[in-house]
Structures are given as C-alpha cells and as structure tokens.
Motif scaffolding. Sequence first.
Motif, PDB file in Angstrom:
ATOM      1  N   LEU A 142       9.918  16.766   1.268  1.00 14.82           N
ATOM      2  CA  LEU A 142       9.968  16.123  -0.038  1.00 14.82           C
ATOM      3  C   LEU A 142       9.073  16.881  -1.012  1.00 14.82           C
ATOM      4  N   ALA A 143       9.482  16.849  -2.255  1.00  9.83           N
ATOM      5  CA  ALA A 143       8.636  17.426  -3.299  1.00  9.83           C
ATOM      6  C   ALA A 143       7.394  16.557  -3.482  1.00  9.83           C
ATOM      7  N   ALA A 144       6.342  17.156  -4.043  1.00  9.73           N
ATOM      8  CA  ALA A 144       5.079  16.432  -4.199  1.00  9.73           C
ATOM      9  C   ALA A 144       5.254  15.179  -5.054  1.00  9.73           C
ATOM     10  N   ASP A 145       6.021  15.297  -6.153  1.00 14.33           N
ATOM     11  CA  ASP A 145       6.221  14.139  -7.031  1.00 14.33           C
ATOM     12  C   ASP A 145       7.021  13.036  -6.326  1.00 14.33           C
ATOM     13  N   THR A 146       8.041  13.439  -5.581  1.00  9.07           N
ATOM     14  CA  THR A 146       8.858  12.454  -4.862  1.00  9.07           C
ATOM     15  C   THR A 146       8.039  11.738  -3.798  1.00  9.07           C
ATOM     16  N   PHE A 147       7.210  12.513  -3.085  1.00 12.20           N
ATOM     17  CA  PHE A 147       6.371  11.901  -2.054  1.00 12.20           C
ATOM     18  C   PHE A 147       5.368  10.934  -2.670  1.00 12.20           C
ATOM     19  N   ALA A 148       4.766  11.324  -3.827  1.00 13.66           N
ATOM     20  CA  ALA A 148       3.796  10.452  -4.485  1.00 13.66           C
ATOM     21  C   ALA A 148       4.454   9.154  -4.938  1.00 13.66           C
ATOM     22  N   ASP A 149       5.675   9.247  -5.477  1.00 18.73           N
ATOM     23  CA  ASP A 149       6.371   8.035  -5.914  1.00 18.73           C
ATOM     24  C   ASP A 149       6.701   7.133  -4.729  1.00 18.73           C
ATOM     25  N   ALA A 150       7.159   7.728  -3.620  1.00 16.33           N
ATOM     26  CA  ALA A 150       7.496   6.934  -2.439  1.00 16.33           C
ATOM     27  C   ALA A 150       6.257   6.259  -1.863  1.00 16.33           C
ATOM     28  N   PHE A 151       5.150   7.007  -1.841  1.00 20.00           N
ATOM     29  CA  PHE A 151       3.904   6.437  -1.317  1.00 20.00           C
ATOM     30  C   PHE A 151       3.413   5.301  -2.202  1.00 20.00           C
ATOM     31  N   ALA A 152       3.467   5.494  -3.523  1.00 21.84           N
ATOM     32  CA  ALA A 152       3.030   4.446  -4.446  1.00 21.84           C
ATOM     33  C   ALA A 152       3.901   3.204  -4.316  1.00 21.84           C
ATOM     34  N   SER A 153       5.208   3.398  -4.112  1.00 20.37           N
ATOM     35  CA  SER A 153       6.115   2.264  -3.941  1.00 20.37           C
ATOM     36  C   SER A 153       5.776   1.492  -2.664  1.00 20.37           C
ATOM     37  N   SER A 154       5.445   2.219  -1.600  1.00 16.79           N
ATOM     38  CA  SER A 154       5.078   1.555  -0.346  1.00 16.79           C
ATOM     39  C   SER A 154       3.797   0.751  -0.504  1.00 16.79           C
ATOM     40  N   VAL A 155       2.831   1.306  -1.225  1.00 22.36           N
ATOM     41  CA  VAL A 155       1.572   0.596  -1.455  1.00 22.36           C
ATOM     42  C   VAL A 155       1.816  -0.664  -2.278  1.00 22.36           C
ATOM     43  N   LYS A 156       2.700  -0.561  -3.283  1.00 24.02           N
ATOM     44  CA  LYS A 156       3.009  -1.735  -4.102  1.00 24.02           C
ATOM     45  C   LYS A 156       3.667  -2.822  -3.255  1.00 24.02           C
ATOM     46  N   ASP A 157       4.555  -2.416  -2.353  1.00 30.97           N
ATOM     47  CA  ASP A 157       5.190  -3.397  -1.467  1.00 30.97           C
ATOM     48  C   ASP A 157       4.160  -4.071  -0.573  1.00 30.97           C
ATOM     49  N   LEU A 158       3.213  -3.278  -0.058  1.00 28.88           N
ATOM     50  CA  LEU A 158       2.165  -3.844   0.789  1.00 28.88           C
ATOM     51  C   LEU A 158       1.303  -4.834   0.012  1.00 28.88           C
ATOM     52  N   LEU A 159       0.923  -4.473  -1.208  1.00 29.73           N
ATOM     53  CA  LEU A 159       0.109  -5.368  -2.028  1.00 29.73           C
ATOM     54  C   LEU A 159       0.864  -6.656  -2.349  1.00 29.73           C
ATOM     55  N   MET A 160       2.174  -6.549  -2.577  1.00 31.95           N
ATOM     56  CA  MET A 160       2.969  -7.740  -2.872  1.00 31.95           C
ATOM     57  C   MET A 160       3.014  -8.670  -1.654  1.00 31.95           C
ATOM     58  N   VAL A 161       3.182  -8.087  -0.456  1.00 33.68           N
ATOM     59  CA  VAL A 161       3.224  -8.903   0.760  1.00 33.68           C
ATOM     60  C   VAL A 161       1.881  -9.584   0.992  1.00 33.68           C
ATOM     61  N   VAL A 162       0.785  -8.847   0.796  1.00 30.54           N
ATOM     62  CA  VAL A 162      -0.550  -9.433   0.977  1.00 30.54           C
ATOM     63  C   VAL A 162      -0.775 -10.572  -0.013  1.00 30.54           C
ATOM     64  N   THR A 163      -0.372 -10.354  -1.275  1.00 31.13           N
ATOM     65  CA  THR A 163      -0.548 -11.391  -2.294  1.00 31.13           C
ATOM     66  C   THR A 163       0.258 -12.642  -1.964  1.00 31.13           C
ATOM     67  N   LEU A 164       1.510 -12.461  -1.561  1.00 30.31           N
ATOM     68  CA  LEU A 164       2.344 -13.605  -1.193  1.00 30.31           C
ATOM     69  C   LEU A 164       1.773 -14.343   0.007  1.00 30.31           C
ATOM     70  N   ALA A 165       1.250 -13.592   0.976  1.00 27.85           N
ATOM     71  CA  ALA A 165       0.658 -14.228   2.153  1.00 27.85           C
ATOM     72  C   ALA A 165      -0.554 -15.069   1.773  1.00 27.85           C
TER      73      ALA A 165
END
Length: 277
Positions: A235-258
Amino acid sequence: MALNLSVKIHPVVLFQIVDAYERRNADSHRVIGTLLGTCDKGVVEVTNCFCVPHKEHADQVEAELNYAMDVYELNRRVNASENIVGWWATGNEVTNHSSVIHEYYARECRSPVHVTLDTSLAGARMGLRAYVCVALGVPRGKQGCMFTPIDVGLACYEPEIVGLNLCQKTMGGGGRSRQVQPMLDLAQVAEAASKLSGLLDQVVSHVEEVLAERTEGQAAAGRALLELVNSVPSLAADTFADAFASSVKDLLMVVTLAQLIKTQLQLNEKLTLLTSQ
C-alpha cells in the motif's frame, strides 16, 4: 507413527498442574492427572487437564479411575471438543509405575502422550518434557515398552497472552506490591505499539550490523525477515495512513459505545433499586 507426534501445551494447563501439586496431600510425592485436548495432523494440542487422586506403593499403583471418568464426562458436557489425549505427572523423570498408568490411558485414547513437569525446579527451571510409549520385544516373545521423548512446546490463545503479560508484571519488584490491575483497551494498544516499535528498532539495528559485516548473518533470520516483509500489504503511505486512522476511529467508537452501555446499565440498576424501595 507415534514418534511423529508433537505436543503443544497451553499455559492454563501448566497453571493447573502446579496448583494440583501445591494442593497435594502431605504424603504424596508425585501428582498425576489426565490431559484433555485435540489431536490433528500429528500435533497434540493440550488445552485442559485435571488431577486424578492416586497412591503409589513399592509394587503397585492405586488410582481412582471412576473419579477420573466422572470428571471427564462432566467436562464433556461443558466442552465436547476436548478428548483424552494422555496424562501428566509432576517430576523430571519417568518412574517404574509410569508404564502401568500409561497402559490405562492407552485404552482410553490412541497413542496417548505422557507429559512431565518438574515442579521441584531442579536446575532453577521448571522442566517440561513429553513422551510416547513405544512397544519393544520379539514376535511371540516377551513384550515391553520404552518411553521415547517427543517435541513439546507452548501454544497460546490471544486472551492467554494478555493474561501472561499481566502475570509477568507481578514478577520481581522486591518489596513492591505484586498486585496489578488490567489496563484499559487504549493503554494496551499504546503498550503493544511501543513494544512493536522497540522490536522493529532491534531488527533494523541487526540488519545494519549484518550489512556492515560487523555481525555474521543467519539464513534462518533472513528467511524470517523476508517472510515478514512479504506479508505486509503493498500500500502507498497515504493509503496505509488512511486505513490505519479509520481502524483507530472504529476502535474508539466501539470503546465509547461500550462505556455508554455500561453506564446505562449501572443507571438502570440503581433506578430499579430505588423504585423497589
């Protein structure tokens, strides 16, 4: 065929064996028990065990086999996938009575394994060994058996790794408290990222030392690094950064909902108590 077996033992099994040894009767020098797990493609994976009360005399062994079968049947109700795969004993060697005990387990499963755990810490470590019993003798002659060592190692589920890391923090420390509390999810992610960064620094340092011919390279390490590099998605650096940021956002959303659900349940419990009074 049995010589091609290898054994993978989960940490919870070792904890259960040590606990059984600590709870043994004062006149018992050795503790034995049943190993439970699965056997697939020559790999015996031991995921559970239990102790079997027994007494060893000079010329015989007395074991409560009915108790062992009752415990096994109860365990089957909870986890039907766990079968008898062998037996365990504390100590660092095979005794004269081991063949008698092994004969019983040979009737309960095919190619049972025998695992010994040295709870006496001889050599300042808890030695772990595994054996299979190989038949010896001549046709129509006297038959015997010999315990042959086989490969044995540890296998862990992800929750077990978390528990082991938590237990490791209680080691040492002198007079400090040996009690630790589980970390929050984000703290565990930060700690894992920090450890991963440190390991990557070690790998980079080793590669630079080998390239500078200050350290002799190892073929096995090189193949492992090549496999690691090839496993990383292209993956390109920008694509990897976007995918990683999206995963972190999903994790934060799950933690908040929990946390919100947990708070709502606590409020509902308190309101129920107040209305009942």
